[in-house]
Design an enzyme around this catalytic site. Structure first.
Site, PDB file in Angstrom:
ATOM      1  N   CYS A   4      64.162 -10.030   8.117  1.00  0.00           N
ATOM      2  CA  CYS A   4      62.737  -9.347   7.678  1.00  0.00           C
ATOM      3  C   CYS A   4      62.043 -10.392   6.951  1.00  0.00           C
ATOM      4  O   CYS A   4      62.649 -11.017   6.107  1.00  0.00           O
ATOM      5  CB  CYS A   4      63.193  -8.104   6.902  1.00  0.00           C
ATOM      6  SG  CYS A   4      61.768  -7.286   6.148  1.00  0.00           S
TER       7      CYS A   4
ATOM      8  N   LYS B 191      31.667   3.135  30.863  1.00  0.00           N
ATOM      9  CA  LYS B 191      32.193   2.235  29.924  1.00  0.00           C
ATOM     10  C   LYS B 191      32.042   0.914  30.427  1.00  0.00           C
ATOM     11  O   LYS B 191      32.463   0.604  31.476  1.00  0.00           O
ATOM     12  CB  LYS B 191      33.776   2.643  29.474  1.00  0.00           C
ATOM     13  CG  LYS B 191      33.885   4.065  28.932  1.00  0.00           C
ATOM     14  CD  LYS B 191      33.051   4.320  27.537  1.00  0.00           C
ATOM     15  CE  LYS B 191      33.739   3.822  26.435  1.00  0.00           C
ATOM     16  NZ  LYS B 191      33.424   4.252  25.284  1.00  0.00           N
TER      17      LYS B 191
ATOM     18  N   ASP C 179      26.652   2.950  19.974  1.00  0.00           N
ATOM     19  CA  ASP C 179      28.032   3.093  19.225  1.00  0.00           C
ATOM     20  C   ASP C 179      27.815   3.379  17.744  1.00  0.00           C
ATOM     21  O   ASP C 179      27.738   2.278  17.030  1.00  0.00           O
ATOM     22  CB  ASP C 179      28.560   1.572  19.336  1.00  0.00           C
ATOM     23  CG  ASP C 179      30.186   1.401  18.976  1.00  0.00           C
ATOM     24  OD1 ASP C 179      30.682   2.565  18.744  1.00  0.00           O
ATOM     25  OD2 ASP C 179      30.622   0.334  18.816  1.00  0.00           O
TER      26      ASP C 179
ATOM     27  N   LYS D 134      24.242   4.533  25.392  1.00  0.00           N
ATOM     28  CA  LYS D 134      25.574   5.211  24.606  1.00  0.00           C
ATOM     29  C   LYS D 134      25.456   4.328  23.036  1.00  0.00           C
ATOM     30  O   LYS D 134      26.292   3.294  23.231  1.00  0.00           O
ATOM     31  CB  LYS D 134      26.563   5.274  25.389  1.00  0.00           C
ATOM     32  CG  LYS D 134      27.666   6.095  24.661  1.00  0.00           C
ATOM     33  CD  LYS D 134      28.835   6.090  25.400  1.00  0.00           C
ATOM     34  CE  LYS D 134      30.001   7.154  24.966  1.00  0.00           C
ATOM     35  NZ  LYS D 134      30.405   6.409  23.784  1.00  0.00           N
TER      36      LYS D 134
ATOM     37  N   CYS E 287      63.328  -3.119  10.000  1.00  0.00           N
ATOM     38  CA  CYS E 287      63.994  -3.616   8.810  1.00  0.00           C
ATOM     39  C   CYS E 287      64.657  -2.120   8.214  1.00  0.00           C
ATOM     40  O   CYS E 287      64.113  -1.315   8.010  1.00  0.00           O
ATOM     41  CB  CYS E 287      63.185  -4.181   7.763  1.00  0.00           C
ATOM     42  SG  CYS E 287      63.839  -4.319   6.103  1.00  0.00           S
TER      43      CYS E 287
ATOM     44  N   GLU F  87      20.977   6.868  29.803  1.00  0.00           N
ATOM     45  CA  GLU F  87      20.734   6.637  28.387  1.00  0.00           C
ATOM     46  C   GLU F  87      21.576   5.496  27.926  1.00  0.00           C
ATOM     47  O   GLU F  87      22.866   5.795  28.075  1.00  0.00           O
ATOM     48  CB  GLU F  87      20.719   8.144  27.718  1.00  0.00           C
ATOM     49  CG  GLU F  87      19.881   8.913  28.278  1.00  0.00           C
ATOM     50  CD  GLU F  87      19.920  10.429  27.972  1.00  0.00           C
ATOM     51  OE1 GLU F  87      19.281  11.485  28.272  1.00  0.00           O
ATOM     52  OE2 GLU F  87      20.933  10.508  26.877  1.00  0.00           O
TER      53      GLU F  87
ATOM     54  N   LYS G 107      23.310  11.759  32.708  1.00  0.00           N
ATOM     55  CA  LYS G 107      23.277  13.107  32.763  1.00  0.00           C
ATOM     56  C   LYS G 107      22.737  13.757  33.861  1.00  0.00           C
ATOM     57  O   LYS G 107      21.449  12.979  34.245  1.00  0.00           O
ATOM     58  CB  LYS G 107      22.568  13.423  31.410  1.00  0.00           C
ATOM     59  CG  LYS G 107      23.096  12.878  30.206  1.00  0.00           C
ATOM     60  CD  LYS G 107      22.367  13.456  28.911  1.00  0.00           C
ATOM     61  CE  LYS G 107      23.047  12.791  27.683  1.00  0.00           C
ATOM     62  NZ  LYS G 107      22.205  13.138  26.562  1.00  0.00           N
TER      63      LYS G 107
ATOM     64  N   THR H 189       0.762  -1.177   0.055  1.00  0.00           N
ATOM     65  CA  THR H 189       0.115  -0.098   0.125  1.00  0.00           C
ATOM     66  C   THR H 189       0.604   1.228   0.105  1.00  0.00           C
ATOM     67  O   THR H 189       0.583   2.206  -0.792  1.00  0.00           O
ATOM     68  CB  THR H 189      -0.896   0.091   1.206  1.00  0.00           C
ATOM     69  OG1 THR H 189      -1.756  -1.274   1.032  1.00  0.00           O
ATOM     70  CG2 THR H 189      -1.687   1.323   1.115  1.00  0.00           C
TER      71      THR H 189
ATOM     72  N   GLU I 237      22.781   9.870  17.147  1.00  0.00           N
ATOM     73  CA  GLU I 237      23.868   8.992  16.797  1.00  0.00           C
ATOM     74  C   GLU I 237      23.315   8.114  15.407  1.00  0.00           C
ATOM     75  O   GLU I 237      22.317   7.691  15.500  1.00  0.00           O
ATOM     76  CB  GLU I 237      24.307   7.968  17.813  1.00  0.00           C
ATOM     77  CG  GLU I 237      25.592   7.329  17.840  1.00  0.00           C
ATOM     78  CD  GLU I 237      26.770   8.437  18.204  1.00  0.00           C
ATOM     79  OE1 GLU I 237      27.705   7.990  18.291  1.00  0.00           O
ATOM     80  OE2 GLU I 237      26.479   9.492  18.724  1.00  0.00           O
TER      81      GLU I 237
ATOM     82  N   TYR J 299      19.491  12.562  21.392  1.00  0.00           N
ATOM     83  CA  TYR J 299      19.616  12.531  22.829  1.00  0.00           C
ATOM     84  C   TYR J 299      19.953  14.170  23.435  1.00  0.00           C
ATOM     85  O   TYR J 299      19.812  14.224  24.463  1.00  0.00           O
ATOM     86  CB  TYR J 299      20.569  11.604  23.362  1.00  0.00           C
ATOM     87  CG  TYR J 299      22.044  11.871  22.574  1.00  0.00           C
ATOM     88  CD1 TYR J 299      23.081  12.877  22.910  1.00  0.00           C
ATOM     89  CD2 TYR J 299      22.523  10.779  21.470  1.00  0.00           C
ATOM     90  CE1 TYR J 299      24.266  12.904  22.347  1.00  0.00           C
ATOM     91  CE2 TYR J 299      23.644  11.288  20.718  1.00  0.00           C
ATOM     92  CZ  TYR J 299      24.345  12.095  21.172  1.00  0.00           C
ATOM     93  OH  TYR J 299      25.713  12.294  20.556  1.00  0.00           O
TER      94      TYR J 299
ATOM     95  N   CYS K  63      61.900  -8.806   3.072  1.00  0.00           N
ATOM     96  CA  CYS K  63      63.104  -8.839   2.296  1.00  0.00           C
ATOM     97  C   CYS K  63      64.533  -9.580   2.811  1.00  0.00           C
ATOM     98  O   CYS K  63      65.505  -9.370   2.052  1.00  0.00           O
ATOM     99  CB  CYS K  63      63.751  -7.463   1.892  1.00  0.00           C
ATOM    100  SG  CYS K  63      64.044  -6.522   3.514  1.00  0.00           S
TER     101      CYS K  63
ATOM    102  N   CYS L 106      62.947  -2.790   0.432  1.00  0.00           N
ATOM    103  CA  CYS L 106      61.871  -3.874   1.122  1.00  0.00           C
ATOM    104  C   CYS L 106      60.306  -3.813   0.607  1.00  0.00           C
ATOM    105  O   CYS L 106      59.849  -2.788   0.930  1.00  0.00           O
ATOM    106  CB  CYS L 106      61.826  -3.575   2.684  1.00  0.00           C
ATOM    107  SG  CYS L 106      60.657  -4.617   3.656  1.00  0.00           S
TER     108      CYS L 106
END
Length: 664
Positions: free
Chosen positions: A404, A310, A118, A116, A422, A114, A286, A36, A172, A224, A407, A428
């Site tokens: 290395c 965190k 990512d 957060k 190296c 709230e 907050k 629709t 975000e 936010y 090389c 290289c």
């Protein structure tokens, strides 16, 4: 279409479609079937095709722009988009609450807790209810204008439910988990590189120059904060309610009376994290009362009224199947643990850094070991713990290679450094290819489509030896390569042509001068405005530039004195590679015509932040004091510049004095 014979009929149809979009994308409560909606949408397109002068800026048809942008414009944010201080434990949250209550003189404070998200932080501007601009956060002061891409996000209304006079909202952009997995499935089926995680996919989608690319990806956006508004509010709860009433989707939030309730909400969200349909990398706490926020104010970079909790880094057990080494463009040899693939913090991890030889010896990391891995800051995979009780009986300590891997040159380790290098800079293959890849990077010459595997093919086919050789490639050179068809070859040649003229700061960054990142490049080109100036610059001249230290000055002079680098620059010029020297814009403000010098450490601002504040008002900020200097801004540990200012009788300001001057 006869029933829609007038412009008024079309406007009513637009209103109906906008309502259906709001119900579907914001409320998650569809009122009509997809068929629709699609039928009504096709009717709208037919009306607009017949009457192009009737097309409205908030029409659903205007969500997908037709033209591909040449590059993103930048905008100075009306209100700075601040970052947040971090908390890593409930103890940190209690400390934050104690500081807030002490500053406000209150026994208890209400908070908004709230999710957060990512994703990629954005600021959207509405004028009289109409979306007029979407901009990325950028560095918080200056962002990129991505309005056409934001218009493709179906949950973002092109016109608000109410005609708010002036509104800037922050939110975000993100990709829901199921949509991210589906997007990667499609890319795998099309033999395209997979996105590492949903955040990268969302950010990459928003920063596409072609809006049709963003439109093809199921982005979402939650809001936010209100950065500026003709309306007024007394609390964060009112802010979120207003956001919803305007037709925008707010973040999920809990209203909490006191820090104890905050910690309970944090515990609940942490426990439910895996069930949330999109990635969150923390929880934002907050102060709810906006008057209290004003009283608390902000630091230079972060508000005193908010903090981000965190999550503890997610750890997973897996097994090391091999330890390999990789060589970077500076010759640094980094050991890497090859792992049995495992899912960590939203993405499959099959490799993890082991940093250097000392790290391996300190943890006694061995091939075959079972280990715990995590993503540092939820980004970089690393080995955090060896599980020796699960170690195979035949395992042996790891011996760092002496040659290395690219090389076979004998590696060297300079006294005082943790890395092996190296020394074969010019011969290289790994260093050469890494240098070319750096030059092709988005922030450098931005050669779209030129990745590590293609660079390796070109090098092994003897088609390129330096970055300058890229610009001599022909379609006949490219077509014999694996997975190279006509369209891909044409696109690469087009990208190479466009890369011949990038802004000067990006050209300097592309050269890969040691210690010279993009920010340092931007500082340098404000003082050295062409390549000749760089080639003639001496260390003492560079040291006079604020933000340039002895290491950078030595690296810049050394780079341009090196014969191999001189040849590369000459070859790039011969191949038609140049750069755009951007004129320094004259800013008119209350400090226009005034010259400032900064010295010492300011309480709340870095030198670059204070420099930006002064330049925004038209001031010129230089690195040395002279009779032409109008003011010297001095903080703690001010040195010879302060002494010279006092000797010349030049007015000296502290941080408060500068802020007074700015607000007179």
């Amino acid at each position: 279409m006869a029933e829609y014979s007038s412009k008024e009929d079309m406007m009513a149809l637009i209103q109906k479609l906008r309502h259906y979009e709001y119900c579907y994308y914001v409320l998650d409560q569809p009122e009509v079937s997809d068929s629709t909606y699609d039928g009504l949408y096709q009717t709208l397109l037919a009306i607009e095709a017949a009457h192009p002068d009737w097309v409205q800026p908030d029409s659903p048809s205007q969500r997908v722009g037709g033209a591909v942008a040449e590059g993103f414009e930048t905008v100075v944010h009306q209100v700075p988009l601040l970052s947040l201080a971090n908390a890593f434990s409930e103890e940190d949250l209690y400390t934050f609450d104690s500081q807030v209550r002490r500053s406000l003189g209150k026994d208890r404070v209400a908070y908004s807790v709230e999710y957060k998200i990512d994703g990629l932080s954005m600021a959207l501007t509405y004028r009289d209810g109409l979306l007029v601009m979407g901009a990325t956060r950028g560095n918080g002061q200056i962002g990129e204008v991505v309005t056409d891409n934001i218009k493709t996000i179906k949950s973002v209304p092109l016109r608000l439910n109410e005609p708010v006079g002036q509104l800037v909202v922050r939110g975000e952009v993100y990709l829901p988990k199921k949509d991210f997995l589906a997007l990667n499935d499609k890319r795998q089926a099309a033999d395209l590189p997979l996105f590492a995680n949903a955040r990268n996919a969302a950010a990459g989608s928003v920063r596409q120059l072609d809006p049709k690319v963003a439109a093809a990806r199921p982005l979402a956006l939650r809001f936010y904060d209100i950065l500026a508004s003709s309306a007024s509010f007394s609390s964060q709860a009112e802010v979120l309610a207003a956001i919803r009433s305007w037709g925008l989707r707010p973040v999920e939030a809990y209203h909490c009376e006191g820090i104890e309730a905050v910690c309970q909400a944090v515990q609940k969200i942490t426990a439910d994290r895996d069930q949330i349909p999109y990635d969150i990398d923390g929880i934002v706490v907050k102060v709810d009362n906006l008057a209290d926020r004003s009283a608390l104010s902000v630091r230079a970079k972060t508000p005193r009224w908010a903090i981000a909790y965190k999550f503890p880094a997610e750890q997973q057990e897996t097994r090391i199947t091999a330890i390999t080494t990789q060589v970077g463009r500076t010759g640094a040899v980094t050991p890497v643990a090859e792992l049995e693939p495992t899912l960590v913090a939203g993405s499959v991890v099959s490799r993890a850094t082991l940093h250097n030889e000392d790290f391996i010896q300190a943890k006694d990391v061995r091939v075959g070991d079972s280990v715990l891995i995590q993503k540092a800051g939820d980004v970089i995979p690393e080995v955090v713990q060896v599980l020796p009780e699960k170690r195979p009986a035949a395992s042996a300590p790891y011996q760092f290679p002496q040659t290395c891997p690219s090389c076979q040159s004998h590696l060297i380790r300079i006294e005082g450094e943790a890395v092996w290098r190296c020394p074969n800079r010019l011969g290289c293959p790994a260093q050469i290819q890494a240098g070319i890849l750096h030059m092709a990077a988005r922030d450098a010459l931005d050669i779209d489509g030129l990745g590590p595997s293609l660079i390796r093919q070109l090098y092994e086919a003897d088609l390129i030896h330096t970055a300058a050789d890229l610009f001599q490639l022909s379609k006949e050179d490219l077509l014999p390569l694996d997975r190279m068809g006509d369209k891909r070859a044409d696109n690469l040649l087009k990208a190479l042509e466009e890369a011949k003229s990038r802004p000067f700061d990006r050209f300097i960054y592309a050269l890969g001068i040691p210690l010279v990142g993009l920010n340092v490049s931007q500082i340098l080109v404000r003082h050295l405005q062409d390549l000749d100036a760089f080639q003639e610059a001496r260390e003492e001249e560079l040291l006079a530039i604020d933000g340039i230290g002895p290491g950078i000055a030595e690296a810049v002079v050394g780079y341009f004195e090196d014969e191999a680098n001189q040849k590369l620059l000459a070859d790039l010029k011969a191949a038609g590679v140049s750069y755009q020297v951007q004129a320094q814009e004259e800013v008119e403000g209350r400090l226009t015509g005034k010259t400032f010098v900064l010295t010492g450490i300011l309480p709340d601002y870095s030198r670059n932040e204070m420099k930006a504040l002064l330049e925004k008002e038209g001031a010129k900020v230089t690195g040395s004091v002279s009779k032409k200097t109008d003011y010297v801004v001095a903080g703690e540990e001010a040195g010879s510049k302060l002494d010279k200012a006092q000797a010349l009788g030049i007015p000296v300001l502290d941080q408060a004095g500068v802020l007074d001057l700015l607000h007179q």
